[in-house]
Motif scaffolding. Structure first.
Motif, mmCIF file in Angstrom:
data_model
loop_
_atom_site.group_PDB
_atom_site.id
_atom_site.type_symbol
_atom_site.label_atom_id
_atom_site.label_comp_id
_atom_site.label_asym_id
_atom_site.label_seq_id
_atom_site.Cartn_x
_atom_site.Cartn_y
_atom_site.Cartn_z
ATOM 1 N N ILE A 1 26.421 10.864 -19.501
ATOM 2 C CA ILE A 1 25.265 10.901 -18.617
ATOM 3 C C ILE A 1 24.604 9.524 -18.580
ATOM 4 C CG2 ILE A 1 23.743 11.761 -20.444
ATOM 5 C CD1 ILE A 1 23.554 12.590 -16.714
ATOM 6 N N GLN A 2 24.381 9.016 -17.372
ATOM 7 C CA GLN A 2 23.738 7.725 -17.185
ATOM 8 C C GLN A 2 22.564 7.833 -16.217
ATOM 9 O OE1 GLN A 2 24.549 5.126 -18.924
ATOM 10 N NE2 GLN A 2 26.348 6.024 -19.883
ATOM 11 N N TRP A 3 22.185 9.044 -15.849
ATOM 12 C CA TRP A 3 21.187 9.203 -14.811
ATOM 13 C C TRP A 3 20.423 10.487 -15.072
ATOM 14 C CZ3 TRP A 3 22.137 13.891 -12.706
ATOM 15 C CH2 TRP A 3 23.435 14.373 -12.857
ATOM 16 N N GLY A 4 19.490 10.803 -14.199
ATOM 17 C CA GLY A 4 18.816 12.089 -14.293
ATOM 18 C C GLY A 4 17.386 11.927 -14.758
ATOM 19 N N PRO A 5 16.583 12.957 -14.582
ATOM 20 C CA PRO A 5 15.176 12.886 -14.924
ATOM 21 C C PRO A 5 14.914 12.989 -16.399
ATOM 22 C CG PRO A 5 15.704 15.090 -14.221
ATOM 23 C CD PRO A 5 16.954 14.256 -14.042
ATOM 24 N N SER A 6 15.883 13.501 -17.148
ATOM 25 C CA SER A 6 15.600 13.890 -18.528
ATOM 26 C C SER A 6 16.335 12.983 -19.495
ATOM 27 C CB SER A 6 16.011 15.343 -18.759
ATOM 28 O OG SER A 6 15.469 16.153 -17.753
ATOM 29 N N THR A 7 15.610 12.128 -20.174
ATOM 30 C CA THR A 7 16.262 11.222 -21.111
ATOM 31 C C THR A 7 16.919 11.974 -22.254
ATOM 32 O OG1 THR A 7 14.146 10.973 -22.255
ATOM 33 C CG2 THR A 7 14.686 9.330 -20.594
ATOM 34 N N PHE B 1 19.360 26.176 -8.866
ATOM 35 C CA PHE B 1 18.439 25.611 -9.851
ATOM 36 C C PHE B 1 18.921 24.237 -10.316
ATOM 37 C CE2 PHE B 1 17.920 30.156 -10.128
ATOM 38 C CZ PHE B 1 16.611 30.397 -10.526
ATOM 39 N N GLY B 2 17.979 23.424 -10.798
ATOM 40 C CA GLY B 2 18.322 22.172 -11.464
ATOM 41 C C GLY B 2 19.256 21.289 -10.652
ATOM 42 N N PHE B 3 20.381 20.905 -11.283
ATOM 43 C CA PHE B 3 21.338 20.011 -10.635
ATOM 44 C C PHE B 3 22.564 20.742 -10.103
ATOM 45 C CE2 PHE B 3 18.892 17.241 -13.448
ATOM 46 C CZ PHE B 3 18.462 16.309 -12.525
ATOM 47 N N SER B 4 22.499 22.054 -10.034
ATOM 48 C CA SER B 4 23.577 22.816 -9.408
ATOM 49 C C SER B 4 23.370 22.867 -7.895
ATOM 50 C CB SER B 4 23.653 24.232 -9.987
ATOM 51 O OG SER B 4 24.220 24.205 -11.280
ATOM 52 N N HIS B 5 24.402 23.326 -7.203
ATOM 53 C CA HIS B 5 24.351 23.418 -5.742
ATOM 54 C C HIS B 5 23.262 24.403 -5.327
ATOM 55 C CE1 HIS B 5 25.934 22.599 -1.835
ATOM 56 N NE2 HIS B 5 26.282 23.840 -1.596
ATOM 57 N N LYS B 6 22.641 24.134 -4.177
ATOM 58 C CA LYS B 6 21.546 24.962 -3.680
ATOM 59 C C LYS B 6 21.809 25.334 -2.223
ATOM 60 C CE LYS B 6 18.482 22.847 -7.031
ATOM 61 N NZ LYS B 6 17.420 21.865 -7.323
ATOM 62 N N ASP C 1 9.772 16.113 -15.141
ATOM 63 C CA ASP C 1 11.170 16.478 -15.405
ATOM 64 C C ASP C 1 11.498 17.828 -14.762
ATOM 65 O OD1 ASP C 1 11.757 14.184 -16.776
ATOM 66 O OD2 ASP C 1 11.703 15.084 -18.766
ATOM 67 N N MET C 2 10.629 18.802 -14.959
ATOM 68 C CA MET C 2 10.841 20.126 -14.375
ATOM 69 C C MET C 2 10.865 20.042 -12.844
ATOM 70 S SD MET C 2 8.285 22.472 -16.682
ATOM 71 C CE MET C 2 8.281 22.421 -18.463
ATOM 72 N N TRP C 3 9.898 19.318 -12.291
ATOM 73 C CA TRP C 3 9.774 19.214 -10.840
ATOM 74 C C TRP C 3 10.973 18.493 -10.229
ATOM 75 C CZ3 TRP C 3 8.107 21.239 -6.701
ATOM 76 C CH2 TRP C 3 7.933 20.517 -5.523
#
Length: 314
Positions: free
Chosen positions: A5-11, A86-91, A213-215
């Motif tokens: 993982i190199q990205w994303g809201p959550s360290t 939800f989250g980073f899954s398909h929507k 992070d949640m948002w």
């Protein structure tokens, strides 16, 4: 694709071994290919124990970050996913989201990871509790492709429609028909954070960073636009109460409930008294009085210790 993982809201994600992103067929009415986001860590060497984490609404697998390290010190494999929508899954939209489909998503993930023959421990929260009950039903009825459940621990889920009190925005979104898509476009960080703040205790509020992070998980791929469709799970709980509550009361699997008693969605003592009355085989851990709807984030130490006592009891 296995990737660091190199990205994303959550360290918090950056410190773990792998993020697994996979596209596969979910057998719905239109047989569309969806992408599903999941996380897996390998923990204790010499143990074969597997733990599957099922998150709540409207957040994501981020909900487990405060107890993730502790769980990997007890289990050989710890797996979490973001449910569809939800989250980073398909929507996908338009789409009829259902608890049944989410259970099939979980079964597909477990099969893909080569764990179909493994006995799985499930730890769930909120929305994830109902997905877990559908998985339990399939397991107990030996349905094709089912997960073999070794144990189930629930937490603060509205599993009884008669003791479940949805928040105002949830009721508006699920019941407003053709107007609901208009409301979903009006949801912003301020509305979201106000709503989430109300289901945390006064002394256990998320930090500003945690709110963001949640948002961010919700806003990824315009997830706010599918909330009205996902919220039909509340109506599904009522429609299928006999199926899901019935399997909870009849299963022989080890059961536990971890409960934050300040929860306005599943209030004390109404909820926990009904649970203890109907699910007499289950053990129960009631956390400190200041803990509300997100016990794993509000009191991670108490939550983990309660779960550890349960998992070591059989």
């Amino acid at each position: 694709v296995w990737c660091n993982i190199q990205w994303g809201p959550s360290t918090w994600l950056k410190q773990y071994i792998y993020i697994y992103i996979h596209t596969y067929t979910i057998h719905t009415h239109n047989n569309v290919l969806y992408s599903r986001f999941s996380i897996e860590s390998f923990g204790v060497v010499g143990s074969s124990d597997v733990l599957l984490l099922l998150h709540g609404f409207p957040t994501s697998s981020y909900d487990w970050y405060k107890i993730w390290d502790s769980l990997t010190q007890r289990f050989n494999r710890v797996i979490a996913l973001d449910f569809l929508g939800f989250g980073f899954s398909h929507k996908p939209r338009p789409h009829r989201y259902s608890i049944f489909e989410q259970a099939s998503v979980v079964e597909a993930l477990v099969a893909h990871l080569g764990l179909s023959e493994q006995r799985i421990n499930i730890l769930s929260h909120d929305y994830g509790d109902t997905v877990a009950l559908e998985l339990l039903y399939r397991s107990d009825h030996n349905r094709s492709g089912h997960i073999t459940i070794n144990s189930l621990c629930l937490s603060n889920g509205g599993i009884f429609p008669e003791t479940h009190y949805p928040r105002f925005l949830q009721k508006v979104l699920k019941d407003s028909g053709f107007i609901s898509p208009v409301f979903t476009r009006l949801i912003n960080f301020r509305l979201f954070s106000r709503g989430i703040r109300d289901v945390f205790g006064p002394y256990t509020q998320p930090t500003e960073a945690e709110f963001w992070d949640m948002w961010t998980g919700i806003r990824f791929n315009d997830g706010n636009l599918v909330m009205d469709s996902i919220l039909q799970y509340i109506n599904q709980r009522l429609k299928h109460r006999e199926r899901w509550v019935g399997t909870l009361t009849s299963t022989s699997a080890p059961l536990h409930m971890i409960y934050g008693p300040l929860d306005p969605v599943n209030p004390h003592p109404e909820f926990i008294q009904l649970y203890q009355k109907l699910v007499q085989r289950s053990t129960v851990s009631v956390l400190d009085e200041h803990v509300s709807h997100y016990p794993q984030l509000e009191d991670p130490t108490g939550f983990f210790n309660a779960y550890l006592s349960f998992i070591n009891s059989f």
